[in-house]
Motif scaffolding. Structure first.
Motif, PDB file in Angstrom:
ATOM      1  N   ARG A 124       0.826  -1.202   0.000  1.00 41.58           N
ATOM      2  CA  ARG A 124       0.000   0.000   0.000  1.00 41.58           C
ATOM      3  C   ARG A 124       0.866   1.261   0.000  1.00 41.58           C
ATOM      4  O   ARG A 124       1.897   1.329   0.676  1.00 41.58           O
ATOM      5  CB  ARG A 124      -0.922   0.000   1.221  1.00 41.58           C
ATOM      6  CG  ARG A 124      -2.127  -0.914   1.047  1.00 41.58           C
ATOM      7  CD  ARG A 124      -3.116  -0.716   2.170  1.00 41.58           C
ATOM      8  NE  ARG A 124      -2.615  -1.237   3.441  1.00 41.58           N
ATOM      9  CZ  ARG A 124      -3.259  -1.104   4.596  1.00 41.58           C
ATOM     10  NH1 ARG A 124      -4.414  -0.468   4.634  1.00 41.58           N
ATOM     11  NH2 ARG A 124      -2.746  -1.604   5.686  1.00 41.58           N
ATOM     12  N   ASN A 125       0.447   2.253  -0.759  1.00 40.37           N
ATOM     13  CA  ASN A 125       1.189   3.506  -0.874  1.00 40.37           C
ATOM     14  C   ASN A 125       0.922   4.358   0.359  1.00 40.37           C
ATOM     15  O   ASN A 125      -0.225   4.489   0.782  1.00 40.37           O
ATOM     16  CB  ASN A 125       0.734   4.252  -2.139  1.00 40.37           C
ATOM     17  CG  ASN A 125       1.691   5.372  -2.504  1.00 40.37           C
ATOM     18  OD1 ASN A 125       2.161   6.090  -1.648  1.00 40.37           O
ATOM     19  ND2 ASN A 125       1.960   5.495  -3.791  1.00 40.37           N
ATOM     20  N   PRO A 126       1.971   4.950   0.955  1.00 45.94           N
ATOM     21  CA  PRO A 126       1.734   5.783   2.143  1.00 45.94           C
ATOM     22  C   PRO A 126       0.834   6.976   1.867  1.00 45.94           C
ATOM     23  O   PRO A 126       0.203   7.498   2.783  1.00 45.94           O
ATOM     24  CB  PRO A 126       3.151   6.228   2.538  1.00 45.94           C
ATOM     25  CG  PRO A 126       3.988   6.004   1.337  1.00 45.94           C
ATOM     26  CD  PRO A 126       3.386   4.837   0.622  1.00 45.94           C
ATOM     27  N   LYS A 127       0.732   7.422   0.613  1.00 47.38           N
ATOM     28  CA  LYS A 127      -0.141   8.553   0.294  1.00 47.38           C
ATOM     29  C   LYS A 127      -1.606   8.218   0.587  1.00 47.38           C
ATOM     30  O   LYS A 127      -2.392   9.068   0.979  1.00 47.38           O
ATOM     31  CB  LYS A 127       0.017   8.948  -1.176  1.00 47.38           C
ATOM     32  CG  LYS A 127       1.317   9.668  -1.490  1.00 47.38           C
ATOM     33  CD  LYS A 127       1.354  10.112  -2.929  1.00 47.38           C
ATOM     34  CE  LYS A 127       2.648  10.858  -3.233  1.00 47.38           C
ATOM     35  NZ  LYS A 127       2.694  11.299  -4.649  1.00 47.38           N
ATOM     36  N   LEU A 128      -1.982   6.952   0.390  1.00 44.69           N
ATOM     37  CA  LEU A 128      -3.364   6.550   0.631  1.00 44.69           C
ATOM     38  C   LEU A 128      -3.705   6.616   2.114  1.00 44.69           C
ATOM     39  O   LEU A 128      -4.840   6.884   2.511  1.00 44.69           O
ATOM     40  CB  LEU A 128      -3.599   5.131   0.106  1.00 44.69           C
ATOM     41  CG  LEU A 128      -3.423   4.932  -1.402  1.00 44.69           C
ATOM     42  CD1 LEU A 128      -3.602   3.466  -1.754  1.00 44.69           C
ATOM     43  CD2 LEU A 128      -4.425   5.792  -2.177  1.00 44.69           C
ATOM     44  N   LEU A 129      -2.703   6.360   2.966  1.00 45.82           N
ATOM     45  CA  LEU A 129      -2.938   6.364   4.402  1.00 45.82           C
ATOM     46  C   LEU A 129      -2.940   7.775   4.975  1.00 45.82           C
ATOM     47  O   LEU A 129      -3.427   7.994   6.084  1.00 45.82           O
ATOM     48  CB  LEU A 129      -1.856   5.531   5.097  1.00 45.82           C
ATOM     49  CG  LEU A 129      -1.742   4.081   4.630  1.00 45.82           C
ATOM     50  CD1 LEU A 129      -0.570   3.405   5.319  1.00 45.82           C
ATOM     51  CD2 LEU A 129      -3.033   3.323   4.920  1.00 45.82           C
ATOM     52  N   SER A 141      -1.879  16.080  -5.661  1.00 45.31           N
ATOM     53  CA  SER A 141      -0.990  15.004  -6.101  1.00 45.31           C
ATOM     54  C   SER A 141      -1.223  14.615  -7.550  1.00 45.31           C
ATOM     55  O   SER A 141      -0.395  13.938  -8.160  1.00 45.31           O
ATOM     56  CB  SER A 141      -1.178  13.782  -5.210  1.00 45.31           C
ATOM     57  OG  SER A 141      -2.507  13.305  -5.299  1.00 45.31           O
ATOM     58  N   GLN A 142      -2.352  15.038  -8.122  1.00 43.89           N
ATOM     59  CA  GLN A 142      -2.669  14.660  -9.498  1.00 43.89           C
ATOM     60  C   GLN A 142      -2.397  15.782 -10.493  1.00 43.89           C
ATOM     61  O   GLN A 142      -2.618  15.615 -11.693  1.00 43.89           O
ATOM     62  CB  GLN A 142      -4.143  14.239  -9.581  1.00 43.89           C
ATOM     63  CG  GLN A 142      -4.474  13.008  -8.764  1.00 43.89           C
ATOM     64  CD  GLN A 142      -5.951  12.653  -8.811  1.00 43.89           C
ATOM     65  OE1 GLN A 142      -6.720  13.282  -9.534  1.00 43.89           O
ATOM     66  NE2 GLN A 142      -6.341  11.629  -8.052  1.00 43.89           N
ATOM     67  N   LEU A 143      -1.935  16.916  -9.998  1.00 49.52           N
ATOM     68  CA  LEU A 143      -1.632  18.026 -10.904  1.00 49.52           C
ATOM     69  C   LEU A 143      -0.398  17.713 -11.727  1.00 49.52           C
ATOM     70  O   LEU A 143       0.588  17.184 -11.203  1.00 49.52           O
ATOM     71  CB  LEU A 143      -1.408  19.320 -10.109  1.00 49.52           C
ATOM     72  CG  LEU A 143      -2.614  19.894  -9.350  1.00 49.52           C
ATOM     73  CD1 LEU A 143      -2.188  21.128  -8.564  1.00 49.52           C
ATOM     74  CD2 LEU A 143      -3.745  20.251 -10.312  1.00 49.52           C
ATOM     75  N   GLU A 144      -0.416  18.038 -13.007  1.00 47.79           N
ATOM     76  CA  GLU A 144       0.739  17.835 -13.879  1.00 47.79           C
ATOM     77  C   GLU A 144       1.542  19.125 -14.021  1.00 47.79           C
ATOM     78  O   GLU A 144       2.235  19.334 -15.008  1.00 47.79           O
ATOM     79  CB  GLU A 144       0.276  17.348 -15.255  1.00 47.79           C
ATOM     80  CG  GLU A 144      -0.375  15.981 -15.213  1.00 47.79           C
ATOM     81  CD  GLU A 144      -0.764  15.495 -16.598  1.00 47.79           C
ATOM     82  OE1 GLU A 144      -0.594  16.272 -17.555  1.00 47.79           O
ATOM     83  OE2 GLU A 144      -1.228  14.349 -16.703  1.00 47.79           O
ATOM     84  N   ARG A 145       1.428  19.976 -13.042  1.00 52.21           N
ATOM     85  CA  ARG A 145       2.116  21.266 -13.027  1.00 52.21           C
ATOM     86  C   ARG A 145       2.352  21.651 -11.578  1.00 52.21           C
ATOM     87  O   ARG A 145       1.799  21.037 -10.657  1.00 52.21           O
ATOM     88  CB  ARG A 145       1.244  22.335 -13.702  1.00 52.21           C
ATOM     89  CG  ARG A 145      -0.154  22.429 -13.091  1.00 52.21           C
ATOM     90  CD  ARG A 145      -0.956  23.587 -13.607  1.00 52.21           C
ATOM     91  NE  ARG A 145      -2.313  23.590 -13.086  1.00 52.21           N
ATOM     92  CZ  ARG A 145      -2.662  23.990 -11.882  1.00 52.21           C
ATOM     93  NH1 ARG A 145      -1.726  24.418 -11.037  1.00 52.21           N
ATOM     94  NH2 ARG A 145      -3.924  23.965 -11.494  1.00 52.21           N
ATOM     95  N   PRO A 146       3.185  22.665 -11.337  1.00 50.59           N
ATOM     96  CA  PRO A 146       3.338  23.140  -9.960  1.00 50.59           C
ATOM     97  C   PRO A 146       2.033  23.746  -9.445  1.00 50.59           C
ATOM     98  O   PRO A 146       1.243  24.308 -10.204  1.00 50.59           O
ATOM     99  CB  PRO A 146       4.430  24.207 -10.078  1.00 50.59           C
ATOM    100  CG  PRO A 146       5.134  23.914 -11.353  1.00 50.59           C
ATOM    101  CD  PRO A 146       4.110  23.316 -12.258  1.00 50.59           C
TER     102      PRO A 146
END
Length: 366
Positions: A331-336, A353-358
């Motif tokens: 499991r990815n720590p981001k999910l927790l 976390s889903q942005l493809e830009r700053p």
């Protein structure tokens, strides 16, 4: 079987065998490490170089087997040939260390402390020399000599204030170009590298004076103030060139070629090319081929860890494996740690976390 006569020389208690005619500096380089004296004017690829900066002074405690008397004064290791049974002291001699510190102080008398704005910072031999062999401060209290910056053609700028008069650029121009147009003018503390009546340097290989300069006196105008060398990534590349070997080092940031230089060895000298000759490069390869498509990339340059340029660019670096996914069954720590639904900082419809830009200020609640 070779009939070459080998001579034994001991440098800092390490014995090595070298052919007759080898200098102490060349023998020390064969050993490597701290045993090797520093050199600011000597350049093995240039005939006649050496004997001017005095940074490579060593103590000869035993002349030879036949004449074991020590040499009374310190000698320049780049100009003194070894004798069979010679014993030399470099870092094991207090006399050498004290004399070298004095030479460094002398070289820095008129040298400006403009490392924060100098393009040579990070790969400057004088920086390394002063850090490793100099003292903390200077006793010089008088005004330093200064010169105006001079453009030596379309690609090279001369900042004479930084020059230490090592003569490397003069030897390079004299041995690579059919007609040398610059040299040392005046004498004493007025001596300077200059051209005859402000002439420009026009020669297909004159850009190599930038590579041989140990300080920031001769700089590439196409790279000037564009970036710091430790922010760029050096890679080996080549192209078919009918003027030179075409084997170079590209300095990249992303896919942009910031500058092109010749490849250098561990002593800061230009390497031999695959054809067995010194890898001098022409002006076309150095100044005009700044597109990545112009080159065939061979791979990252293996930079010595001693250099600041090696930061974050270690070849073959093994990173430690992440233990968290193993413990949590993949499991990815981001999910927790997803607090998006309860956070009042970013907007509910924005997933950072889903942005493809700053992320911008418009992504957060004001």
């Amino acid at each position: 079987m070779s009939d070459e006569i080998l001579l034994k020389v001991t440098i800092d208690n390490i014995t090595v065998e070298v052919p007759a005619g080898t200098t102490i500096l060349q023998a020390a380089r064969k050993i490597g490490g701290d045993v090797t004296p520093p050199a600011m004017c000597y350049y093995s690829k240039l005939q006649g170089s050496g004997g001017k900066c005095r940074t490579c002074l060593v103590e000869v405690s035993k002349g030879s087997e036949k004449d074991p008397r020590p040499m009374p004064k310190l000698v320049a290791s780049c100009r003194t040939t070894v004798m069979d049974g010679m014993e030399v002291k470099n870092i094991t001699s207090p006399r050498v260390l004290e004399a070298r510190a004095g030479v460094v102080e002398f070289l820095l008398l008129n040298h400006p402390l403009d490392c924060p704005i100098c393009d040579q910072a990070g790969e400057c031999h004088l920086q390394d020399l002063s850090y490793e062999h100099g003292k903390q401060g200077s006793r010089y209290e008088f005004q330093k000599r200064t010169f105006k910056k001079v453009d030596l053609g379309d690609y090279i700028q001369l900042h004479m204030t930084r020059c230490i008069l090592c003569y490397r650029c003069v030897f390079t121009a004299d041995q690579l170009s059919p007609k040398r147009e610059h040299g040392v003018l005046d004498r004493g503390d007025h001596a300077q590298i200059a051209t005859f009546i402000q002439k420009n340097l026009h020669n297909e290989f004159i850009g190599n004076v930038i590579d041989v300069c140990p300080v920031g006196a001769l700089t590439d105008k196409t790279f000037r103030f564009k970036n710091r060398v430790w922010f760029t990534k050096p890679v080996n590349a080549h192209r078919h060139c009918d003027k030179c070997c075409g084997e170079v080092q590209l300095w990249l940031r992303g896919d942009e070629v910031f500058r092109v230089t010749a490849r250098k060895d561990e002593w800061g000298e230009i390497k031999e090319a695959s054809n067995g000759k010194t890898g001098w490069i022409c002006n076309e390869c150095r100044f005009e081929k700044k597109n990545l498509a112009d080159w065939i990339i061979e791979g990252p340059t293996n930079v010595n860890r001693h250099s600041v340029i090696s930061q974050n660019k270690y070849v073959g670096l093994v990173k430690p494996t992440e233990t968290f996914p193993k413990i949590m069954k993949g499991r990815n720590p981001k999910l927790l740690m997803d607090i998006h639904s309860v956070s009042e900082v970013n907007k509910p419809n924005i997933h950072l976390s889903q942005l493809e830009r700053p992320a911008h200020s418009t992504d957060f609640n004001q």
